[in-house]
Design a protein around this motif. Structure first.
Motif, PDB file in Angstrom:
ATOM      1  N   ARG A  99       0.688  -1.020   0.267  1.00 12.20           N
ATOM      2  CA  ARG A  99      -0.313  -0.298   0.039  1.00 12.20           C
ATOM      3  C   ARG A  99       0.897   1.111   0.147  1.00 12.20           C
ATOM      4  NH1 ARG A  99      -3.336  -3.076   4.109  1.00 12.20           N
ATOM      5  NH2 ARG A  99      -4.805  -3.998   2.917  1.00 12.20           N
ATOM      6  N   ASN A 110       2.471   2.329  -2.933  1.00 13.37           N
ATOM      7  CA  ASN A 110       1.297   2.745  -4.106  1.00 13.37           C
ATOM      8  C   ASN A 110       0.721   1.300  -5.163  1.00 13.37           C
ATOM      9  OD1 ASN A 110       0.521   5.087  -3.153  1.00 13.37           O
ATOM     10  ND2 ASN A 110       2.001   6.187  -4.498  1.00 13.37           N
ATOM     11  N   ILE A 158      -3.882  -2.922  -5.291  1.00 12.00           N
ATOM     12  CA  ILE A 158      -4.122  -3.953  -4.171  1.00 12.00           C
ATOM     13  C   ILE A 158      -5.975  -4.331  -4.999  1.00 12.00           C
ATOM     14  CG2 ILE A 158      -5.274  -4.705  -1.824  1.00 12.00           C
ATOM     15  CD1 ILE A 158      -2.277  -3.970  -1.840  1.00 12.00           C
ATOM     16  N   PRO A 178      -7.981  -7.336  -0.393  1.00 11.45           N
ATOM     17  CA  PRO A 178      -7.012  -7.457   0.757  1.00 11.45           C
ATOM     18  C   PRO A 178      -6.900  -8.518   1.640  1.00 11.45           C
ATOM     19  CG  PRO A 178      -8.838  -4.769   0.926  1.00 11.45           C
ATOM     20  CD  PRO A 178      -9.227  -6.173  -0.338  1.00 11.45           C
TER      21      PRO A 178
END
Length: 134
Positions: free
Chosen positions: A93, A96, A99, A102
């Protein structure tokens, strides 16, 4: 992330047919699983090849199985704990990285999430209590 691939998972249209091909034609050593497991595993050193119904693999990653967003396979990187999975996702994360799904408790007893690399290829990062090579 350690330079290691734990699983190569192929999303297959016909699990029985694909399992027979890898077991009977290629003679890969199959890892015993219950008949109703819905997945086949073959040991290839410290990397396992897994066969999983394509529709279910796309669903597990949270993507449509329409040919546009799901390539039909994932790469997997297994870690030794849930905390290690969460820590790696925090790093992703912070960088950047996209995802896709999660980390979460998985129905198969582990903990996993998905991210996409810069080309859109999917990586599953998991803690798997059933996989000995973490």
């Amino acid at each position: 992330m350690e330079p290691r691939i734990s699983f190569i998972t192929l999303g297959v249209a016909d699990l029985d047919r694909a399992t027979r091909f890898y077991a009977d034609v290629l003679k890969l050593p199959r890892i015993p699983m219950p008949d109703d497991a819905g997945v086949s595993f073959f040991e290839m050193g410290k990397t396992w090849l897994s066969l999983f119904p394509r529709e279910e693999l796309a669903k597990d990653a949270g993507l449509a199985n329409d040919g546009g967003g799901f390539a039909g396979f994932t790469l997997a990187h297994n870690l030794g704990s849930i905390e290690a999975v969460d820590a790696l996702f925090a790093e992703l994360r912070a960088a950047n990285v996209k995802i896709v799904k999660p980390p979460h408790r998985a129905p198969w007893g582990g903990y996993s999430g998905y991210f996409a690399d810069s080309e859109g290829f999917l990586w599953e990062v998991a803690w798997n209590p059933h996989f000995p090579h973490a």
